[in-house]
Design a protein around this motif. Structure first.
Motif, PDB file in Angstrom:
ATOM      1  N   SER A 196       0.815  -1.215   0.000  1.00  0.00           N
ATOM      2  CA  SER A 196       0.000   0.000   0.000  1.00  0.00           C
ATOM      3  C   SER A 196       0.846   1.261   0.000  1.00  0.00           C
ATOM      4  O   SER A 196       0.333   2.350  -0.278  1.00  0.00           O
ATOM      5  N   PHE A 197       2.127   1.133   0.329  1.00  0.00           N
ATOM      6  CA  PHE A 197       3.015   2.295   0.358  1.00  0.00           C
ATOM      7  C   PHE A 197       3.897   2.383  -0.882  1.00  0.00           C
ATOM      8  O   PHE A 197       4.876   3.125  -0.888  1.00  0.00           O
ATOM      9  N   ASP A 198       3.559   1.631  -1.919  1.00  0.00           N
ATOM     10  CA  ASP A 198       4.276   1.732  -3.182  1.00  0.00           C
ATOM     11  C   ASP A 198       3.613   2.821  -4.010  1.00  0.00           C
ATOM     12  O   ASP A 198       2.533   2.624  -4.584  1.00  0.00           O
ATOM     13  N   ASP A 199       4.243   3.986  -4.086  1.00  0.00           N
ATOM     14  CA  ASP A 199       3.612   5.140  -4.723  1.00  0.00           C
ATOM     15  C   ASP A 199       3.422   4.975  -6.223  1.00  0.00           C
ATOM     16  O   ASP A 199       2.603   5.673  -6.833  1.00  0.00           O
ATOM     17  N   TRP A 200       4.149   4.034  -6.842  1.00  0.00           N
ATOM     18  CA  TRP A 200       3.996   3.810  -8.279  1.00  0.00           C
ATOM     19  C   TRP A 200       2.555   3.405  -8.606  1.00  0.00           C
ATOM     20  O   TRP A 200       2.043   3.718  -9.682  1.00  0.00           O
ATOM     21  N   ASN A 201       1.899   2.725  -7.663  1.00  0.00           N
ATOM     22  CA  ASN A 201       0.521   2.273  -7.877  1.00  0.00           C
ATOM     23  C   ASN A 201      -0.470   3.428  -7.951  1.00  0.00           C
ATOM     24  O   ASN A 201      -1.519   3.308  -8.583  1.00  0.00           O
ATOM     25  N   PHE A 202      -0.144   4.526  -7.294  1.00  0.00           N
ATOM     26  CA  PHE A 202      -1.091   5.628  -7.171  1.00  0.00           C
ATOM     27  C   PHE A 202      -0.754   6.838  -8.037  1.00  0.00           C
ATOM     28  O   PHE A 202      -1.640   7.629  -8.351  1.00  0.00           O
ATOM     29  N   GLY A 203       0.529   6.976  -8.402  1.00  0.00           N
ATOM     30  CA  GLY A 203       0.927   8.242  -8.999  1.00  0.00           C
ATOM     31  C   GLY A 203       1.711   8.183 -10.282  1.00  0.00           C
ATOM     32  O   GLY A 203       2.240   9.209 -10.719  1.00  0.00           O
ATOM     33  N   MET A 204       1.811   6.999 -10.925  1.00  0.00           N
ATOM     34  CA  MET A 204       2.546   6.920 -12.183  1.00  0.00           C
ATOM     35  C   MET A 204       1.600   6.548 -13.316  1.00  0.00           C
ATOM     36  O   MET A 204       0.932   5.513 -13.272  1.00  0.00           O
ATOM     37  N   ARG A 211      -3.212   5.049 -16.680  1.00  0.00           N
ATOM     38  CA  ARG A 211      -4.207   4.665 -15.689  1.00  0.00           C
ATOM     39  C   ARG A 211      -4.533   5.896 -14.867  1.00  0.00           C
ATOM     40  O   ARG A 211      -3.794   6.888 -14.869  1.00  0.00           O
ATOM     41  N   ALA A 212      -5.621   5.821 -14.144  1.00  0.00           N
ATOM     42  CA  ALA A 212      -6.060   6.979 -13.369  1.00  0.00           C
ATOM     43  C   ALA A 212      -5.096   7.264 -12.228  1.00  0.00           C
ATOM     44  O   ALA A 212      -4.544   6.346 -11.609  1.00  0.00           O
ATOM     45  N   LEU A 213      -4.874   8.535 -11.962  1.00  0.00           N
ATOM     46  CA  LEU A 213      -4.071   8.939 -10.828  1.00  0.00           C
ATOM     47  C   LEU A 213      -4.946   9.054  -9.591  1.00  0.00           C
ATOM     48  O   LEU A 213      -6.108   9.458  -9.670  1.00  0.00           O
ATOM     49  N   PHE A 214      -4.395   8.713  -8.444  1.00  0.00           N
ATOM     50  CA  PHE A 214      -5.105   8.850  -7.178  1.00  0.00           C
ATOM     51  C   PHE A 214      -4.807  10.218  -6.581  1.00  0.00           C
ATOM     52  O   PHE A 214      -3.660  10.670  -6.576  1.00  0.00           O
ATOM     53  N   GLY A 215      -5.826  10.854  -6.043  1.00  0.00           N
ATOM     54  CA  GLY A 215      -5.652  12.164  -5.440  1.00  0.00           C
ATOM     55  C   GLY A 215      -4.986  12.102  -4.081  1.00  0.00           C
ATOM     56  O   GLY A 215      -4.827  11.038  -3.479  1.00  0.00           O
ATOM     57  N   ARG A 216      -4.617  13.267  -3.587  1.00  0.00           N
ATOM     58  CA  ARG A 216      -3.868  13.361  -2.327  1.00  0.00           C
ATOM     59  C   ARG A 216      -4.612  12.742  -1.155  1.00  0.00           C
ATOM     60  O   ARG A 216      -4.039  11.959  -0.382  1.00  0.00           O
ATOM     61  N   GLU A 217      -5.875  13.090  -0.985  1.00  0.00           N
ATOM     62  CA  GLU A 217      -6.616  12.566   0.163  1.00  0.00           C
ATOM     63  C   GLU A 217      -6.787  11.063   0.084  1.00  0.00           C
ATOM     64  O   GLU A 217      -6.768  10.365   1.113  1.00  0.00           O
ATOM     65  N   ASP A 218      -6.973  10.540  -1.125  1.00  0.00           N
ATOM     66  CA  ASP A 218      -7.103   9.081  -1.278  1.00  0.00           C
ATOM     67  C   ASP A 218      -5.854   8.380  -0.769  1.00  0.00           C
ATOM     68  O   ASP A 218      -5.928   7.431   0.019  1.00  0.00           O
ATOM     69  N   VAL A 219      -4.694   8.822  -1.239  1.00  0.00           N
ATOM     70  CA  VAL A 219      -3.434   8.171  -0.861  1.00  0.00           C
ATOM     71  C   VAL A 219      -3.135   8.401   0.613  1.00  0.00           C
ATOM     72  O   VAL A 219      -2.749   7.473   1.339  1.00  0.00           O
ATOM     73  N   LEU A 220      -3.320   9.629   1.082  1.00  0.00           N
ATOM     74  CA  LEU A 220      -3.006   9.942   2.471  1.00  0.00           C
ATOM     75  C   LEU A 220      -3.862   9.118   3.428  1.00  0.00           C
ATOM     76  O   LEU A 220      -3.358   8.617   4.450  1.00  0.00           O
ATOM     77  N   ASN A 221      -5.128   8.934   3.101  1.00  0.00           N
ATOM     78  CA  ASN A 221      -5.994   8.130   3.966  1.00  0.00           C
ATOM     79  C   ASN A 221      -5.571   6.665   3.982  1.00  0.00           C
ATOM     80  O   ASN A 221      -5.622   6.000   5.027  1.00  0.00           O
TER      81      ASN A 221
END
Length: 294
Positions: A196-204, A211-221
């Motif tokens: 869950s802490f692999d940022d490539w999944n959310f921001g690349m 693929r869709a990017l995840f917003g700040r609140e989504d990742v931070l939560n």
């Protein structure tokens, strides 16, 4: 047809229970994979001539790493940067800045080639060229290794041990460190990764893998919830961040705010991989000594 034997993929015993330093309840392991352009070359050698594709990785030295170092310094966090040999050679000033700020440098292969079973000649070159580059350019002999693409196998672990690597941070099967068991004896210490802490999944996202990017609140939560429960269990929150992802303007705020959140607790040991591995080895040795006496 090959006979498949039903047995666990990991033969190591369950992770041992032992206290963290200074009566801390949990650990935060802030880890970065510094791939630069090598991750794109490792995917496809033709990318060396696709300069816009290469520029994703080039962002690390130009902006990502310097900005991340500022955030880490502000929060007084020492991190581990797993660096490919290619990156060390291509961006020596960036890597020297990481070292100058007191962070740990770990091994991340040479050209970011994903380890594949049955391809040991390639992996020997990847490991040895990476070691040579780190030593020649930075004067560093790494203690830790993180596998490019997060893959591993028995022969690779044996190779790492033979090259003096003390710990790995690639596997995904626990929340506490443990010692690998190899056919010939003890393997490296494993500090497992939290996916869950692999940022490539959310921001690349890019042209060939959009693929869709995840917003700040989504990742931070997600990060807060994973950390909170790992803290309750007394485990290690192991992060897998990439400067070409988390060094981007909006995404660096996620790390900044997450570290602020973690810093609000006084029972968190924020440590490098080498520090965690050393702590594990100390308690392991003490336990073995106790057994010998008994």
């Amino acid at each position: 047809m090959q006979t498949l034997v039903p047995r666990p993929a990991n033969l190591a015993p369950l992770a041992p229970e032992f206290p963290w330093p200074d009566s801390k309840k949990t650990v935060l392991f802030t880890g970065f994979d510094v791939d630069a352009e090598s991750v794109w070359i490792g995917m496809d050698r033709k990318n060396t001539d696709r300069l816009v594709t290469m520029s994703y990785g080039g962002y690390e030295a130009r902006v990502g790493v310097p900005k991340l170092l500022e955030v880490l310094s502000r929060h007084e966090v020492k991190a581990t940067f797993f660096v490919t040999g290619w990156t060390v050679e291509a961006h020596p000033a960036m890597c020297e800045a990481i070292l100058a700020d007191g962070h740990e440098i770990g091994h991340h292969g040479y050209l970011h080639l994903r380890p594949e079973p049955g391809n040991m000649d390639v992996m020997i070159e990847e490991v040895d060229r990476g070691l040579e580059a780190l030593k020649r350019v930075l004067g560093v002999t790494p203690r830790g290794y993180r596998a490019p693409g997060g893959e591993s196998y028995t022969e690779l672990l044996e190779l790492l041990v033979s090259r003096g690597i003390q710990y790995s941070s690639s596997w995904r099967d626990d929340i506490r460190p443990y010692r690998h068991v190899l056919p010939g004896g003890a393997g490296p210490i494993e500090i497992p990764v939290n996916f869950s802490f692999d940022d490539w999944n959310f921001g690349m996202t890019h042209r060939t893998g959009s693929r869709a990017l995840f917003g700040r609140e989504d990742v931070l939560n997600i990060w807060k919830d994973e950390f909170d429960q790992t803290r309750e269990w007394g485990g290690v929150t192991t992060m897998v961040m990439h400067p070409q992802v988390s060094g981007r303007p909006m995404r660096i705020r996620i790390l900044d705010q997450f570290l602020t959140y973690v810093r609000a607790y006084d029972d968190v040991w924020i440590a490098t991989g080498a520090e965690i591995a050393e702590h594990f080895a100390t308690h392991e040795a003490a336990g073995q000594k106790t057994c010998d006496v008994e």
